[in-house]
Enzyme design. Structure first.
Site, PDB file in Angstrom:
ATOM      1  N   GLY A 227      54.814 -92.938 -53.094  1.00  0.00           N
ATOM      2  CA  GLY A 227      55.524 -93.324 -54.222  1.00  0.00           C
ATOM      3  C   GLY A 227      55.605 -94.793 -54.344  1.00  0.00           C
TER       4      GLY A 227
ATOM      5  CG  ASP B  70      52.858 -93.413 -57.699  1.00  0.00           C
ATOM      6  OD1 ASP B  70      52.364 -92.709 -58.344  1.00  0.00           O
ATOM      7  OD2 ASP B  70      53.853 -94.001 -57.418  1.00  0.00           O
TER       8      ASP B  70
ATOM      9  CG  HIS C 269      72.649 -91.782 -50.842  1.00  0.00           C
ATOM     10  ND1 HIS C 269      73.643 -93.043 -50.728  1.00  0.00           N
ATOM     11  CD2 HIS C 269      71.858 -91.952 -51.718  1.00  0.00           C
ATOM     12  CE1 HIS C 269      73.083 -93.675 -51.534  1.00  0.00           C
ATOM     13  NE2 HIS C 269      72.097 -93.391 -52.107  1.00  0.00           N
TER      14      HIS C 269
HETATM   15  O1  TXD Z   1      69.640 -94.661 -50.974  1.00  0.00           O
HETATM   16  C1  TXD Z   1      68.684 -94.079 -51.211  1.00  0.00           C
HETATM   17  N1  TXD Z   1      68.198 -93.312 -50.648  1.00  0.00           N
HETATM   18  C2  TXD Z   1      68.107 -94.433 -52.535  1.00  0.00           C
HETATM   19  C3  TXD Z   1      67.234 -93.602 -53.054  1.00  0.00           C
HETATM   20  C4  TXD Z   1      67.978 -95.790 -53.105  1.00  0.00           C
HETATM   21  C5  TXD Z   1      67.418 -96.055 -54.264  1.00  0.00           C
HETATM   22  C6  TXD Z   1      66.453 -95.180 -55.105  1.00  0.00           C
HETATM   23  N2  TXD Z   1      66.626 -93.784 -54.409  1.00  0.00           N
HETATM   24  C7  TXD Z   1      65.564 -92.815 -54.909  1.00  0.00           C
HETATM   25  O2  TXD Z   1      64.418 -93.103 -54.473  1.00  0.00           O
HETATM   26  C8  TXD Z   1      65.557 -92.451 -56.515  1.00  0.00           C
HETATM   27  O3  TXD Z   1      66.754 -91.740 -56.943  1.00  0.00           O
HETATM   28  C9  TXD Z   1      64.270 -91.922 -56.523  1.00  0.00           C
HETATM   29  O4  TXD Z   1      64.648 -90.466 -56.110  1.00  0.00           O
HETATM   30  C10 TXD Z   1      63.425 -92.586 -55.484  1.00  0.00           C
HETATM   31  C11 TXD Z   1      62.513 -93.596 -55.873  1.00  0.00           C
HETATM   32  O5  TXD Z   1      63.286 -94.488 -56.682  1.00  0.00           O
HETATM   33  P1  TXD Z   1      62.454 -95.598 -57.716  1.00  0.00           P
HETATM   34  O6  TXD Z   1      63.288 -96.426 -58.304  1.00  0.00           O
HETATM   35  O7  TXD Z   1      61.401 -96.159 -56.581  1.00  0.00           O
HETATM   36  O8  TXD Z   1      61.645 -94.388 -58.888  1.00  0.00           O
HETATM   37  P2  TXD Z   1      60.328 -94.742 -59.471  1.00  0.00           P
HETATM   38  O9  TXD Z   1      60.146 -96.199 -59.957  1.00  0.00           O
HETATM   39  O10 TXD Z   1      60.201 -94.163 -60.729  1.00  0.00           O
HETATM   40  O11 TXD Z   1      59.211 -94.458 -58.397  1.00  0.00           O
HETATM   41  C12 TXD Z   1      58.686 -93.275 -58.262  1.00  0.00           C
HETATM   42  C13 TXD Z   1      57.356 -92.879 -57.883  1.00  0.00           C
HETATM   43  C14 TXD Z   1      56.608 -93.324 -59.403  1.00  0.00           C
HETATM   44  O12 TXD Z   1      55.933 -94.335 -59.196  1.00  0.00           O
HETATM   45  C15 TXD Z   1      55.984 -91.954 -59.559  1.00  0.00           C
HETATM   46  O13 TXD Z   1      54.732 -92.191 -60.184  1.00  0.00           O
HETATM   47  C16 TXD Z   1      55.800 -91.588 -57.965  1.00  0.00           C
HETATM   48  O14 TXD Z   1      57.002 -91.928 -57.645  1.00  0.00           O
HETATM   49  N3  TXD Z   1      55.501 -90.006 -57.587  1.00  0.00           N
HETATM   50  C17 TXD Z   1      54.637 -89.507 -56.629  1.00  0.00           C
HETATM   51  N4  TXD Z   1      54.022 -90.306 -55.915  1.00  0.00           N
HETATM   52  C18 TXD Z   1      53.207 -89.620 -54.948  1.00  0.00           C
HETATM   53  N5  TXD Z   1      53.272 -88.222 -55.016  1.00  0.00           N
HETATM   54  C19 TXD Z   1      53.977 -87.481 -55.719  1.00  0.00           C
HETATM   55  N6  TXD Z   1      53.763 -86.092 -55.917  1.00  0.00           N
HETATM   56  C20 TXD Z   1      54.524 -88.256 -56.892  1.00  0.00           C
HETATM   57  N7  TXD Z   1      55.381 -87.812 -57.711  1.00  0.00           N
HETATM   58  C21 TXD Z   1      56.025 -89.244 -58.338  1.00  0.00           C
END
Ligand code: TXD
Length: 305
Positions: free
Chosen positions: A7, A32, A173
């Site tokens: 991701g 990704d 969290h």
């Molecule tokens: O404290 C914590 N744990 C957190 C959690 C702090 C900040 C963000 N937190 C969570 O992390 C947030 O609620 C999301 O569930 C994740 C990722 O957050 P982000 O802000 O990085 O989200 P984005 O920018 O949308 O990125 C997610 C990426 C995006 O590029 C998608 O194309 C990709 O995930 N994605 C995948 N990658 C690989 N494989 C699969 N199957 C896939 N599906 C989506």
């Protein structure tokens, strides 16, 4: 040291950048489902001659590239939008994390996995169950972030640098997280000595809603700078085998009286991942809040079934 980030969105790409800048990996793989991952990896790679790292950075849509990873960071999934709770992400993100887990199991069965995707404690649980990895090798990141937010608000209130504040936030969290006042100090003084009860309660509330505060400013998506710093703090402890204690979400089998769930507790991190869940004396009030927090996670896990 091979580190993979699954991701490459906001948290994933900033985490990758920090890993490279801090020279924590020889090989860094970003995975990704969208082609832009290749551009992000190349962009980080092109900063090497300035930042002075010799890490090989790869961006790919192919999970095979994670083969032999020592550490894998999972940030794949949807982030929150204004008005959403972390739990609203449960259904969609559990499907994504399941898929990611199957790939990790297939290609990198010796890796330590740090889960970041929300709702964090449940996604960590899914990762553990789907990979079948040892519990010390599947760890959730959240407590460090909640703790640094609490420390930031205290520092701002008292006009000191955040480095002078030692805080601790446990629990799941979400809104039921547990800032531990008794363990929080400012220049060595207990928090209750330097702030009155009402003020502390205000800062605790702001911490509980700290994620939403950022979401409301960003409008689309959630925080990523402090989250990526928090992830890298964990990676650093594992890579350097530092045995530093920090709050992480861990799988419990009787510790603190809980079983079968992930919950944020003080954890010693080293080359084996979780080296120890550190048992701490907790006041009755804190224990009650922690019970409440544990129940939230339990209910979310029950929703999966
Ligand atoms: O404290 C914590 N744990 C957190 C959690 C702090 C900040 C963000 N937190 C969570 O992390 C947030 O609620 C999301 O569930 C994740 C990722 O957050 P982000 O802000 O990085 O989200 P984005 O920018 O949308 O990125 C997610 C990426 C995006 O590029 C998608 O194309 C990709 O995930 N994605 C995948 N990658 C690989 N494989 C699969 N199957 C896939 N599906 C989506």
């Amino acid at each position: 040291m091979k580190i993979s980030v699954i991701g490459a969105g906001m948290v994933g790409s900033t985490t990758a950048q920090r890993i490279a800048d801090k020279k924590l990996a020889d090989e860094l793989v970003l995975v990704d489902i969208v082609e832009s991952v290749k551009g992000k990896a190349l962009d980080i790679q092109e900063s090497a001659s300035i930042e002075g790292f010799s890490t090989k950075v790869i961006g790919t849509l192919d999970y095979k590239e994670i083969s032999g990873s020592d550490i894998i960071i999972v940030t794949a999934g949807l982030p929150r939008q204004p008005g959403m709770s972390r739990d609203d992400l449960l259904a969609k993100n559990s499907e994504i994390v399941k898929k990611v887990a199957q790939n990790i199991k297939e290609y990198a069965k010796n890796a330590i996995v740090i889960v970041v995707t929300n709702p964090l404690d449940v996604m960590s649980y899914i990762m553990l169950k789907e990979t079948g990895f040892d519990k010390n090798k599947v760890i959730g990141m959240a407590g460090i972030l909640d703790t640094t937010r609490f420390a930031t608000f205290i520092a701002e209130e008292l006009n000191v640098t955040a480095k002078d504040v030692k805080a601790l936030v446990l629990g799941s969290h979400g809104d039921s997280m547990v800032p531990v006042i008794e363990e929080t100090t400012v220049k060595g003084k207990g928090l209750s000595e330097v702030l009155d009860k009402e003020k502390i309660e205000e800062l605790v509330e702001r911490t509980r809603k700290g994620g939403a505060e950022i979401v409301n400013y960003l409008k689309k998506g959630s925080a990523f700078y402090a989250p990526s710093s928090s992830v890298v703090k964990m990676i650093n402890a594992i890579v350097k085998d530092s045995k530093e204690v920090m709050p992480c979400s861990v799988y419990l089998e009787g510790e603190y009286g809980y079983s079968g769930i992930y919950l944020g507790l003080p954890v010693k991190l080293g080359k084996n991942g979780v080296e120890e869940i550190v048992e701490m004396e907790l006041s009755e009030t804190v224990k009650k809040q922690l019970d409440n927090s544990a129940n939230t996670t339990k209910n979310n896990i029950a929703k999966l079934k």
